[in-house]
Enzyme design. Structure first.
Site, mmCIF file in Angstrom:
data_model
loop_
_atom_site.group_PDB
_atom_site.id
_atom_site.type_symbol
_atom_site.label_atom_id
_atom_site.label_comp_id
_atom_site.label_asym_id
_atom_site.label_seq_id
_atom_site.Cartn_x
_atom_site.Cartn_y
_atom_site.Cartn_z
ATOM 1 N N LYS A 1 -2.066 0.242 -24.309
ATOM 2 C CA LYS A 1 -2.435 0.100 -25.723
ATOM 3 C C LYS A 1 -1.169 0.124 -26.579
ATOM 4 O O LYS A 1 -0.429 -0.850 -26.584
ATOM 5 C CB LYS A 1 -3.467 1.155 -26.097
ATOM 6 C CG LYS A 1 -4.795 0.909 -25.355
ATOM 7 C CD LYS A 1 -5.849 1.957 -25.566
ATOM 8 C CE LYS A 1 -7.071 1.656 -24.698
ATOM 9 N NZ LYS A 1 -8.054 2.733 -24.722
ATOM 10 N N TYR B 1 0.840 -1.199 0.000
ATOM 11 C CA TYR B 1 0.000 0.000 0.000
ATOM 12 C C TYR B 1 0.871 1.243 0.000
ATOM 13 O O TYR B 1 1.747 1.364 0.841
ATOM 14 C CB TYR B 1 -0.898 0.027 1.243
ATOM 15 C CG TYR B 1 -2.353 -0.099 0.875
ATOM 16 C CD1 TYR B 1 -2.991 0.935 0.195
ATOM 17 C CD2 TYR B 1 -3.078 -1.246 1.164
ATOM 18 C CE1 TYR B 1 -4.311 0.816 -0.190
ATOM 19 C CE2 TYR B 1 -4.396 -1.374 0.779
ATOM 20 C CZ TYR B 1 -5.010 -0.339 0.107
ATOM 21 O OH TYR B 1 -6.308 -0.456 -0.278
ATOM 22 N N THR C 1 -3.626 5.939 -21.669
ATOM 23 C CA THR C 1 -3.526 4.612 -21.065
ATOM 24 C C THR C 1 -2.110 4.103 -21.345
ATOM 25 O O THR C 1 -1.441 4.562 -22.272
ATOM 26 C CB THR C 1 -4.538 3.630 -21.683
ATOM 27 O OG1 THR C 1 -4.416 3.683 -23.100
ATOM 28 C CG2 THR C 1 -5.960 3.972 -21.279
ATOM 29 N N GLU D 1 -0.310 4.807 -0.414
ATOM 30 C CA GLU D 1 -1.094 6.049 -0.535
ATOM 31 C C GLU D 1 -0.187 7.258 -0.341
ATOM 32 O O GLU D 1 0.626 7.287 0.581
ATOM 33 C CB GLU D 1 -2.202 6.061 0.519
ATOM 34 C CG GLU D 1 -3.327 5.110 0.172
ATOM 35 C CD GLU D 1 -4.353 5.018 1.281
ATOM 36 O OE1 GLU D 1 -4.028 5.325 2.429
ATOM 37 O OE2 GLU D 1 -5.497 4.618 0.981
ATOM 38 N N ARG E 1 -2.120 -2.474 -17.738
ATOM 39 C CA ARG E 1 -3.346 -1.689 -17.801
ATOM 40 C C ARG E 1 -3.213 -0.576 -16.780
ATOM 41 O O ARG E 1 -2.942 -0.821 -15.607
ATOM 42 C CB ARG E 1 -4.560 -2.560 -17.495
ATOM 43 C CG ARG E 1 -4.666 -3.758 -18.411
ATOM 44 C CD ARG E 1 -6.018 -4.395 -18.361
ATOM 45 N NE ARG E 1 -6.908 -3.727 -19.267
ATOM 46 C CZ ARG E 1 -7.068 -4.046 -20.552
ATOM 47 N NH1 ARG E 1 -6.413 -5.059 -21.075
ATOM 48 N NH2 ARG E 1 -7.892 -3.369 -21.308
ATOM 49 N N ASP F 1 -6.304 13.346 -25.021
ATOM 50 C CA ASP F 1 -6.310 11.961 -24.540
ATOM 51 C C ASP F 1 -5.699 11.119 -25.659
ATOM 52 O O ASP F 1 -6.352 10.812 -26.648
ATOM 53 C CB ASP F 1 -7.751 11.548 -24.238
ATOM 54 C CG ASP F 1 -7.872 10.092 -23.824
ATOM 55 O OD1 ASP F 1 -6.860 9.348 -23.894
ATOM 56 O OD2 ASP F 1 -8.991 9.681 -23.449
#
Ligand code: PLP
Length: 417
Positions: free
Chosen positions: A230, A55, A227, A57, A236, A200
């Site tokens: 791709k 984790y 992203t 954060e 991802r 984008d």
């Protein structure tokens, strides 16, 4: 790895069988969906690594939990590499995927109800660019610009809409537009009306990084989102680049505004991806994708297939199957599935048909190029595709075409499998 797989097979035979079947499908079939690709083997390794357990954060140097000496290294490297690759001032590598990355820009810099100008979904835009079915489409006041009769962006129309609607943000970028984008023209319109700019480039980031398509960072865009899975062949995930003046607000919008803990296995894989994308081998790959797309377009046009905008400048093609073969995109997609060619049905500009039975299909060359295919194979793919969609005696013709497609794929192994 093999003992891990054996263990998985014992623990859950159902899931293991589905995994094997999916690997088989990917090996035997030809992946022509332009948003899909084969992740680098290094990416697959990191996604299943110990970074999954952590984790983190916060941001490097400012985390909420302890034990961050290694996660800080990977996230810092990922951010530095992203900035260097695209020439950007700031990068955030935490967005869990493409949709939250765009939401982080909208929610961080606009107020609910603010006007945004973006590309219409049926003209090549993306769901997250304010499609009426999306939450963002309801939360903000989107106006959607459309392409001209040929399927190209019409800047006179964009300017007129911008003057009329006075958007706070102008969005460009696409999931189905076979042309490069004139980012400077968008920026000039945005400056005329005092709007922020967001590109984008989820579909085209790899080609921009390789210097083969226009770069919106160089055109002075406030935000560039993409992203990572791709054209860049990463995990991802999402990546946001912005000007320094927006860095603090953007980071706060991603975390804690929109998300909790970043997926550090994904961040590690993004860092490696950005290293690989900067290397000469990737430039050669990206160039091959564009050469193949042009070759596929030419081979299809030579067979009287009608393409939206008549061809392509990037990695994707949109076939008007209704005009070319007298069948809708859903039927074409299903027929091509039967011979092992995976495509997706696609709405075309001003499509008179409904989204589930649109007039076209979308094809792309990132995945076949990653397998090592070249222009000769693009010719074969065009021949297979048209033979399947023209076949009158399907029961006889399709199995023969399927065998041909499988033989073609057999010669080109899938990277990472
Ligand atoms: C794929 C894509 C997205 C969304 O990415 P997800 O990871 O599927 O959420 C956003 N914008 C564009 C232009 C895309 O092509």
């Amino acid at each position: 790895m093999n003992t891990l797989r054996a263990q998985l097979g014992q623990t859950d035979p159902d899931i293991f069988a589905a995994l094997l079947a999916e690997e088989d499908r990917q090996r035997r079939g030809l992946e022509l969906i332009p948003s899909e690709n084969y992740a680098f083997p290094e990416v697959l390794a990191l996604l299943g690594s110990a970074f999954t357990n952590k984790y983190s954060e916060g941001y490097p140097g400012r985390r909420y939990y302890g034990g961050q000496e290694n996660t800080d290294i990977i996230e810092t490297l990922a951010r530095e590499r992203a900035c260097a690759l695209f020439g950007a001032e700031h990068a955030n590598v935490q967005p869990l995927s493409g949709s939250p990355m765009n939401q982080a820009v909208y929610l961080g810099f606009l107020k609910p109800g603010d006007p945004i100008l973006a590309m219409d979904l049926s003209h090549g835009g993306h769901l997250t660019h304010g499609a009426p079915v999306s939450h963002m489409g309801k939360l903000f006041d989107f106006t959607r610009y459309k392409t001209d009769g040929e399927g190209r962006i019409d800047f006179d129309k964009v300017r007129a809409l911008a003057k009329k609607t006075q958007p706070k943000l102008i969005v460009c970028g696409h999931s189905s537009y076979p042309r490069d984008i004139d980012y400077e023209a968008f920026k000039a319109i945005a400056d005329e009306v005092g709007a922020l700019t967001m590109a984008d480039v989820s579909h085209t980031a790899g080609f921009i990084a390789a210097g083969l398509l226009n770069n919106p960072v160089a055109a002075g865009f406030d935000f560039v989102t993409t992203t990572t899975h791709k054209s860049m062949r990463g995990p991802r995930g999402g990546l946001i680049l912005c000007k320094k003046e927006h860095a603090k607000t953007l980071d706060a919008s991603v975390f804690p505004g929109l998300q909790g803990g970043p997926h550090m296995n994904q961040v590690a894989a993004t860092a490696v991806t950005l290293k690989l994308v900067g290397e000469p081998a990737f430039k050669a790959y990206a160039h091959g994708v564009l050469v193949n797309a042009k070759a596929l377009g030419k081979a299809l046009a030579a067979r009287q297939v009608k393409l939206v905008t008549g061809g392509t400048e990037n990695h994707l093609l949109v076939i008007d199957t209704a005009a070319s073969f007298g069948m809708d995109g859903a039927e074409a997609q299903k027929l091509l599935d039967q011979i092992g060619l995976t495509t997706n049905k696609q709405v075309i500009p001003d499509d008179p048909r409904p989204p589930m039975r649109p007039s076209g299909i979308r094809l792309g060359t990132p995945a076949p190029t990653a397998r090592g295919m070249g222009e000769a194979e693009m010719e074969s793919i065009a021949a297979l595709l048209t033979a399947a969609l023209c076949a009158s005696d399907r029961e006889k013709v399709l199995p023969a075409l399927a065998a041909e497609a499988e033989a073609l794929c057999g010669r080109f192994p899938v990277p990472g499998l």
